[in-house]
Write a protein that holds these residues in place. Structure first.
Motif, PDB file in Angstrom:
ATOM      1  N   LYS A 169       0.880  -1.018  -0.207  1.00 34.85           N
ATOM      2  CA  LYS A 169      -0.048  -0.017  -0.128  1.00 34.85           C
ATOM      3  C   LYS A 169       1.022   1.336   0.095  1.00 34.85           C
ATOM      4  CE  LYS A 169      -3.622  -0.356   2.368  1.00 34.85           C
ATOM      5  NZ  LYS A 169      -4.820   0.070   3.308  1.00 34.85           N
ATOM      6  N   ALA A 170       2.147   1.284   0.753  1.00 34.37           N
ATOM      7  CA  ALA A 170       3.111   2.319   0.726  1.00 34.37           C
ATOM      8  C   ALA A 170       3.477   2.625  -0.665  1.00 34.37           C
ATOM      9  CB  ALA A 170       3.948   1.859   1.702  1.00 34.37           C
ATOM     10  N   LYS A 171       3.919   1.364  -1.283  1.00 27.90           N
ATOM     11  CA  LYS A 171       4.278   1.545  -2.739  1.00 27.90           C
ATOM     12  C   LYS A 171       3.599   2.101  -3.872  1.00 27.90           C
ATOM     13  CE  LYS A 171       6.994   0.611  -6.206  1.00 27.90           C
ATOM     14  NZ  LYS A 171       6.319   0.757  -7.527  1.00 27.90           N
ATOM     15  N   GLU A 172       2.037   1.870  -3.374  1.00 30.30           N
ATOM     16  CA  GLU A 172       1.052   2.266  -4.426  1.00 30.30           C
ATOM     17  C   GLU A 172       0.742   3.851  -4.125  1.00 30.30           C
ATOM     18  OE1 GLU A 172      -3.638   1.570  -4.432  1.00 30.30           O
ATOM     19  OE2 GLU A 172      -2.338  -0.041  -4.178  1.00 30.30           O
ATOM     20  N   LEU A 173       0.785   4.353  -2.849  1.00 35.83           N
ATOM     21  CA  LEU A 173       0.576   5.636  -2.666  1.00 35.83           C
ATOM     22  C   LEU A 173       1.874   6.485  -2.917  1.00 35.83           C
ATOM     23  CD1 LEU A 173      -0.777   5.492   1.108  1.00 35.83           C
ATOM     24  CD2 LEU A 173      -1.619   6.966  -0.830  1.00 35.83           C
ATOM     25  N   PHE A 174       3.229   5.850  -2.761  1.00 38.52           N
ATOM     26  CA  PHE A 174       4.336   6.485  -3.433  1.00 38.52           C
ATOM     27  C   PHE A 174       4.140   6.558  -5.039  1.00 38.52           C
ATOM     28  CE2 PHE A 174       8.290   6.336  -5.816  1.00 38.52           C
ATOM     29  CZ  PHE A 174       8.980   7.319  -5.195  1.00 38.52           C
ATOM     30  N   ASP A 175       3.631   5.748  -5.691  1.00 39.82           N
ATOM     31  CA  ASP A 175       3.469   5.981  -7.150  1.00 39.82           C
ATOM     32  C   ASP A 175       2.461   6.849  -7.309  1.00 39.82           C
ATOM     33  OD1 ASP A 175       5.514   4.026  -7.560  1.00 39.82           O
ATOM     34  OD2 ASP A 175       3.956   2.360  -7.761  1.00 39.82           O
ATOM     35  N   LEU A 176       1.436   6.951  -6.786  1.00 38.01           N
ATOM     36  CA  LEU A 176       0.381   7.841  -6.823  1.00 38.01           C
ATOM     37  C   LEU A 176       0.674   9.401  -6.699  1.00 38.01           C
ATOM     38  CD1 LEU A 176      -2.808   8.505  -7.483  1.00 38.01           C
ATOM     39  CD2 LEU A 176      -3.115   8.140  -4.950  1.00 38.01           C
ATOM     40  N   ILE A 177       1.444   9.674  -5.535  1.00 37.22           N
ATOM     41  CA  ILE A 177       2.117  10.924  -5.205  1.00 37.22           C
ATOM     42  C   ILE A 177       3.001  11.230  -6.256  1.00 37.22           C
ATOM     43  CG2 ILE A 177       3.458  12.181  -3.554  1.00 37.22           C
ATOM     44  CD1 ILE A 177       2.008  10.391  -1.317  1.00 37.22           C
ATOM     45  N   ARG A 178       3.894  10.398  -6.502  1.00 34.60           N
ATOM     46  CA  ARG A 178       4.909  10.917  -7.819  1.00 34.60           C
ATOM     47  C   ARG A 178       4.094  11.354  -8.882  1.00 34.60           C
ATOM     48  NH1 ARG A 178       9.661   7.103  -9.255  1.00 34.60           N
ATOM     49  NH2 ARG A 178       8.016   5.775  -9.754  1.00 34.60           N
ATOM     50  N   GLN A 179       3.300  10.561  -9.471  1.00 38.22           N
ATOM     51  CA  GLN A 179       2.478  10.716 -10.652  1.00 38.22           C
ATOM     52  C   GLN A 179       1.752  11.985 -10.735  1.00 38.22           C
ATOM     53  OE1 GLN A 179      -0.500   7.808 -11.711  1.00 38.22           O
ATOM     54  NE2 GLN A 179      -1.014   8.732 -13.666  1.00 38.22           N
ATOM     55  N   ARG A 180       1.150  12.155  -9.640  1.00 33.52           N
ATOM     56  CA  ARG A 180       0.465  13.600  -9.263  1.00 33.52           C
ATOM     57  C   ARG A 180       1.072  14.852  -9.256  1.00 33.52           C
ATOM     58  NH1 ARG A 180      -5.138  12.399  -5.700  1.00 33.52           N
ATOM     59  NH2 ARG A 180      -6.179  10.677  -6.903  1.00 33.52           N
ATOM     60  N   PHE A 182       4.975  14.855  -8.383  1.00 35.43           N
ATOM     61  CA  PHE A 182       6.389  15.073  -8.554  1.00 35.43           C
ATOM     62  C   PHE A 182       6.843  14.208  -9.855  1.00 35.43           C
ATOM     63  CE2 PHE A 182       5.703  15.287  -4.106  1.00 35.43           C
ATOM     64  CZ  PHE A 182       6.552  16.553  -3.731  1.00 35.43           C
ATOM     65  N   ALA A 183       6.018  14.237 -10.775  1.00 33.93           N
ATOM     66  CA  ALA A 183       6.310  13.718 -12.077  1.00 33.93           C
ATOM     67  C   ALA A 183       7.803  14.153 -12.664  1.00 33.93           C
ATOM     68  CB  ALA A 183       5.057  13.750 -13.023  1.00 33.93           C
ATOM     69  N   ASP A 184       7.998  15.664 -12.392  1.00 34.31           N
ATOM     70  CA  ASP A 184       9.355  16.111 -12.858  1.00 34.31           C
ATOM     71  C   ASP A 184      10.127  15.989 -11.959  1.00 34.31           C
ATOM     72  OD1 ASP A 184       8.031  16.534 -15.385  1.00 34.31           O
ATOM     73  OD2 ASP A 184       7.011  18.361 -14.882  1.00 34.31           O
ATOM     74  N   SER A 185      10.164  15.740 -10.813  1.00 36.81           N
ATOM     75  CA  SER A 185      11.218  15.579  -9.658  1.00 36.81           C
ATOM     76  C   SER A 185      12.019  14.557  -9.756  1.00 36.81           C
ATOM     77  CB  SER A 185      10.375  15.966  -8.351  1.00 36.81           C
ATOM     78  OG  SER A 185      11.442  15.893  -7.446  1.00 36.81           O
ATOM     79  N   GLU A 186      13.433  14.553  -9.831  1.00 37.47           N
ATOM     80  CA  GLU A 186      14.185  13.311  -9.526  1.00 37.47           C
ATOM     81  C   GLU A 186      14.562  13.130  -7.991  1.00 37.47           C
ATOM     82  OE1 GLU A 186      17.919  14.011 -11.410  1.00 37.47           O
ATOM     83  OE2 GLU A 186      17.029  14.023 -13.479  1.00 37.47           O
ATOM     84  N   ALA A 187      14.332  14.309  -7.172  1.00 34.92           N
ATOM     85  CA  ALA A 187      14.449  13.873  -5.773  1.00 34.92           C
ATOM     86  C   ALA A 187      13.513  13.315  -5.021  1.00 34.92           C
ATOM     87  CB  ALA A 187      14.267  15.414  -5.032  1.00 34.92           C
TER      88      ALA A 187
END
Length: 221
Positions: A169-180, A182-187
């Motif tokens: 679930k943590a991995k799923e949330l990370f992917d969602l947050i990054r997509q919404r 931080f899509a352009d953030s390498e950090a």
């Protein structure tokens, strides 16, 4: 076994992309020095006063991560040197980190702590509250705080299926947050979950940042 041997054993179990934070809280300066001399450079502490003593006494190329509950009135003490605060659970705390980082002419890396475990005692933001914070957008105004990912702790249980479910679930949330957001953030790349008892499961579930203490510093390993 020695700290050096324990540390090597843990490292041998880690995938190449997984960073190890050696949780040195409650352990002595000499213990930390032994791990340092064995090549470890990233350590996690949870009390500001203990951290300050170790920072003063140990080499300055150590990366100190704060992994305990962070009170806003304590941020000013660690802001001059902390490498990362892993337990950010509110926009209020983020604003205080911004204030103190600005005073010290630094940018401080942080992780957002999420509450995914089935235990009320665990701290962190609920997923919906975290997403609401992002949608409100105040975080975008903080130029001295760099959000680098998420952290969480699984439930304290022997049920590996439950632990695995929470990590996924943590991995799923990370992917969602990054997509919404931080899509352009390498950090924004850190998925911090997994401790001494469950880090092997955690890395199978996408963790790339584990916090291991007793498996390194306990003589019983």
């Amino acid at each position: 076994m020695s700290i050096k041997s324990n540390l090597q054993k843990v490292r041998n179990n880690l995938l190449s992309n997984v960073e190890l934070v050696a949780v040195s809280k409650y352990h002595t300066i000499d213990d930390v020095r032994e791990a340092y001399e064995a090549g470890q450079r990233v350590f996690g502490e949870s009390r500001e006063q203990e951290l300050r003593l170790k920072y003063d006494a140990l080499p300055k190329d150590i990366e100190w991560h704060f992994i305990g509950h962070m009170q806003t009135n304590k941020v000013k003490y660690i802001a001059p040197y902390i490498s990362m605060i892993e337990t950010v659970d509110s926009i209020k705390l983020m604003k205080e980190i911004e204030k103190q980082a600005t005073k010290n002419s630094r940018t401080i890396d942080v992780l957002l702590e999420l509450h995914l475990a089935q235990e009320e005692s665990k701290s962190g933001m609920l997923p919906d509250d975290c997403l609401a914070m992002f949608d409100e957008g105040e975080w975008r105004e903080l130029s001295h705080v760099r959000i680098c990912g998420i952290m969480m702790m699984a439930s304290n249980t022997d049920d590996e299926a439950q632990i695995r479910s929470e990590f996924l679930k943590a991995k799923e949330l990370f992917d969602l947050i990054r997509q919404r957001y931080f899509a352009d953030s390498e950090a924004f790349r850190i998925r911090s979950y997994g401790m001494s008892g469950d880090y092997l499961i955690a890395q199978e579930c996408g963790s790339n940042h584990v916090r291991v203490g007793s498996s390194i510093f306990s003589a019983d390993n």
